[in-house]
Design an enzyme around this catalytic site. Structure first.
Site, PDB file in Angstrom:
ATOM      1  CE  LYS A 117      -1.725   3.069   1.994  1.00 15.13           C
ATOM      2  NZ  LYS A 117      -1.463   4.509   1.632  1.00 15.13           N
TER       3      LYS A 117
ATOM      4  CD  GLU B 188      13.586   3.064  10.037  1.00 16.87           C
ATOM      5  OE1 GLU B 188      14.040   3.963  10.754  1.00 16.87           O
ATOM      6  OE2 GLU B 188      13.841   1.858  10.184  1.00 16.87           O
TER       7      GLU B 188
ATOM      8  CB  CYS C  67      13.040   9.799   8.260  1.00 14.33           C
ATOM      9  SG  CYS C  67      13.695   8.441   7.376  1.00 14.33           S
TER      10      CYS C  67
ATOM     11  CD  GLU D 285      10.196  13.760  11.019  1.00 11.84           C
ATOM     12  OE1 GLU D 285       9.126  13.203  11.307  1.00 11.84           O
ATOM     13  OE2 GLU D 285      11.131  13.183  10.435  1.00 11.84           O
TER      14      GLU D 285
HETATM   15  C1  UN1 Z   1      14.224   8.245   4.444  1.00 16.38           C
HETATM   16  O1  UN1 Z   1      14.506   9.419   4.608  1.00 16.38           O
HETATM   17  O2  UN1 Z   1      13.089   7.806   4.713  1.00 16.38           O
HETATM   18  O3  UN1 Z   1      20.139   7.923   3.847  1.00 16.38           O
HETATM   19  C2  UN1 Z   1      15.199   7.265   3.883  1.00 16.38           C
HETATM   20  C3  UN1 Z   1      19.282   8.455   3.139  1.00 16.38           C
HETATM   21  C4  UN1 Z   1      18.569   7.627   2.102  1.00 16.38           C
HETATM   22  C5  UN1 Z   1      17.380   6.968   2.706  1.00 16.38           C
HETATM   23  C6  UN1 Z   1      16.478   7.905   3.461  1.00 16.38           C
HETATM   24  N1  UN1 Z   1      19.448   6.676   1.526  1.00 16.38           N
HETATM   25  O4  UN1 Z   1      18.979   9.633   3.266  1.00 16.38           O
END
Ligand code: UN1
Length: 498
Positions: free
Chosen positions: A175, A250, A284, A385
Site C-alpha cells: 500500500k 521506521e 527522515c 520534526e
Molecule cells: C528516508 O529518509 O526515509 O540515507 C530514507 C538516506 C537515504 C534513505 C532515506 N538513503 O537519506
C-alpha cells in the site's frame, strides 16, 4: 485524456470496489494531472490478502536461489528503465532528477543484494550435546507481508521492504503513499515483466486511514512494515500489539550535524546544504539541526545563509533546479506554521521563511530554504520534526555540549560530526544516541547493504537494509535429528553417564 489506474490483485488489474479515485498531481505544477488512482477500501484489501495467501502456498516452496533469480531480473529491468522511472518520479513527487536517479539506484542495489541473498539465507549447524544427534537451525517464510510506504522515496523504500520479504519466501501486499502511486504502479508492472507468479506481489492503492488500516488489521497478514510518521506508527503499533503481529517501524527524525572548530568548513558547508535542503528536507534522515561551535559560528553561518539564499527552486526536471517543491498543500502549511513557531520562540530568521515569488514556482508547493539561528535547546523548533526545508542552528561550546543536545530529542535516527580530531570522532560514534553516525559527511546517505534505522521513537528495534532485514522477514526454525536409535534425554543422559 487522464489515465485511470487499477490495483494489482492476484495477477489481475482490478478497479477498486469503492469506484472512487484519487487524483495524482505534480507538486511543482498542480495543473499537471498525472492520473487517477484507486481510493480502495477494505474489500479490495481483503481480495489482495486472500490472493497473496493463496500464492504463498506455492511461493514458499520455490527454492530461494530461484526467488533470487527473479529479483535479479527485476533489478535488470530497473537498470533499463532507470531514466524513465526517475523522470516519472520527479514529476510525481518533486525532488530533482539527480536525486530520483539515486532513488532508483537504491532499488537496484537492493535487488542485487536480495538476489545474492537467495544463495545464502544462512542457518546454523551446531554440535548437539548428545551423541549421534544432529542439531541445526534454518529460516522459514512467514506468510503475507503488509507493506505501507511513504512518499519521499517512492521506489527505494518499497524495494527495501518488498525484496527481502520475497527472497525469504513471503508474498506481499503493498500500500504505497497516495502521493506517489505511479512509481509503485511502474515497479509492480516491471515485477510482472520479470516473471513473478500471480499473487506473489499485490498492489492496493489508497489512503492510510482506509486501505492502510485494513491491511494492518487484517488477521491473515502476520507481518507489517511501515515507514512514516511517529504518530501513525504508534497507532499501527497498538493494532499489531493487540494482534501479536511482527512489526517493523521506521519513523521520525530530528537529525543533528555538529561542526567543531577544527572542522574543514568548506566540506561542512557542502554537507549541510545537501543534508538540510536535499529532497526539500523531506527525509527522515534530513539535517534539521546544525550544532555550530561558537568559534566558527558567525563565519560559517554567514557563508551558509548566502549559499542557501541562492539555491535555485523549480521543477526538478530542469537541469538548473537545486530544490523542488514540498509534496502537498498540507506539508506547505505545516512548514509555514513552524516559521510562526520560530518567530514566537524568538529564534532569528537568517534566510528564507516565505513562499518564493517568480514564475517558476507559481503553480507548485514551494517554500524557500529557511535557516533559523539562536535556536534554543528544548524549544519546539529544536525538538519537533518539520519534514521541510527548515534548518535550526544552535550555538555550542564543546563536544560534550553537542552530544547532550543531540541526544536531547525523542528521535534517534542519524547524526553527523565534522572534525579533524580522531578522538572526538570515535567518542561521538560511541556517545551519540542514534542508529547511524556519519563522520565528515551529512546525516543522509545511507547505503542499501548496511542496516538502516534509529533508536528511541524513530523505530521499534528493527532495521531495514543490509543483512538484518532478512531476520525480520523470516522465522527461525530448529530441527534435531537423533540417529542413535535410543531415547537420549537432553540435560540428563549426557550428565548421568559417568
Ligand atoms: C528516508 O529518509 O526515509 O540515507 C530514507 C538516506 C537515504 C534513505 C532515506 N538513503 O537519506
Amino acid at each position: 485524456m487522464t489515465t485511470t489506474y487499477k490495483n494489482l490483485i492476484g495477477g489481475e488489474w482490478l478497479a477498486p470496489s469503492t469506484r472512487r479515485y484519487l487524483e495524482n498531481r505534480n507538486p511543482a505544477d498542480t495543473r499537471d494531472l498525472i492520473g487517477r488512482f484507486p481510493d480502495s477500501g477494505p474489500a479490495d484489501v481483503e481480495r489482495a490478502v486472500r490472493a497473496a495467501r493463496r500464492a504463498f502456498e506455492q511461493w514458499r516452496l520455490v527454492p530461494a536461489p530461484a526467488r533470487g533469480d527473479l529479483l535479479r531480473r527485476l533489478g535488470e529491468l530497473l537498470v533499463e528503465n532507470k531514466e524513465a522511472l526517475a523522470e516519472g518520479m520527479t514529476r510525481e513527487m518533486g525532488k530533482v532528477l539527480t536525486e530520483t536517479r539515486g532513488d532508483v539506484q537504491e532499488g537496484i542495489d537492493t535487488a542485487w543484494y536480495a538476489a545474492s541473498e537467495g544463495r545464502r539465507l544462512f542457518g546454523r549447524t551446531v554440535p548437539s550435546e548428545l551423541r549421534a544427534k544432529w542439531a541445526m537451525s534454518w529460516r522459514r517464510p512467514i506468510g503475507v507481508c503488509g507493506l505501507v510506504t511513504p512518499f519521499n522515496f517512492p521506489l527505494a523504500i518499497p524495494t527495501w521492504k518488498m525484496f527481502p520479504a520475497l527472497v525469504c519466501g513471503n508474498t506481499v501486499v503493498l500500500k504505497p503513499s497516495e502521493d506517489v502511486p505511479h512509481t509503485a504502479h511502474r515497479l509492480v508492472e516491471l515485477a510482472l515483466e520479470a516473471g513473478f507468479p500471480a499473487g506473489v506481489i499485490n498492489l492496493v492503492h489508497g489512503r492510510g486511514e482506509t486501505a492502510g488500516k485494513a491491511l494492518v488489521e487484517h488477521p491473515l497478514v502476520p507481518v507489517i512494515s511501515f515507514t512514516g510518521s511517529t504518530s501513525t506508527g504508534s497507532l499501527i503499533g497498538e493494532s499489531c500489539g493487540r494482534m501479536h503481529k511482527r512489526l517493523s517501524l521506521e519513523m521520525g527524525g530530528k537529525n543533528a550535524m555538529i561542526v567543531m572548530d577544527d572542522a574543514d568548513l568548506d566540506l561542512a558547508l557542502e554537507g549541510v546544504l545537501w543534508g538540510a535542503f536535499g529532497t526539500t528536507g523531506q527525509r527522515c534522515t534530513a539535517t534539521s539541526r546544525l550544532l555550530l561551535h561558537r568559534k566558527v559560528h558567525d563565519r560559517f553561518l554567514g557563508r551558509l545563509a548566502a549559499r542557501a539564499a541562492r539555491l535555485q527552486l523549480g521543477d526538478g526536471r530542469k537541469p538548473d533546479t537545486e530544490v523542488g517543491p514540498l509534496i502537498h498543500q498540507e506539508s506547505l502549511a505545516k512548514v509555514a506554521s513552524y516559521i510562526e513557531v520560530g518567530r514566537r520562540e524568538k529564534a532569528e530568521l537568517v534566510t528564507g521563511g516565505r513562499r518564493p515569488k517568480g514564475a517558476a514556482c507559481a503553480h507548485g508547493w514551494f517554500h524557500e530554504p529557511t535557516i533559523f539561528a539562536g535556536v534554543k535547546p528544548g524549544s519546539r523548533l529544536e525538538q519537533e520534526e518539520i519534514f521541510g526545508p527548515v534548518l535550526s542552528v544552535v550555538r555550542i561550546d564543546s563536544l560534550d555540549d553537542a552530544i547532550r543536545i543531540n541526544n536531547g530529542v525523542r528521535y534517534g535516527l542519524s547524526s553527523s560530526l565534522y572534525t579533524r580530531d580522531v578522538h572526538a570522532a570515535f567518542r561521538a560514534m560511541q556517545d551519540l544516541d542514534n542508529g547511524i553516525t556519519y563522520i565528515n559527511a551529512p546525516t543522509i546517505g545511507a547505503e542499501a547493504h548496511l542496516p538502516f534505522g534509529g533508536v528511541k521513537q524513530t523505530g521499534n528495534g528493527h532495521r531495514e537494509g543490509g543483512w538484518e532485514v532478512y531476520e525480520f522477514y523470516s522465522e527461525t526454525k530448529v530441527g534435531y535429528v537423533d540417529y542413535s536409535g535410543t531415547l537420549q534425554r537432553a540435560q540428563i543422559d549426557n550428565y548421568d553417564e559417568g
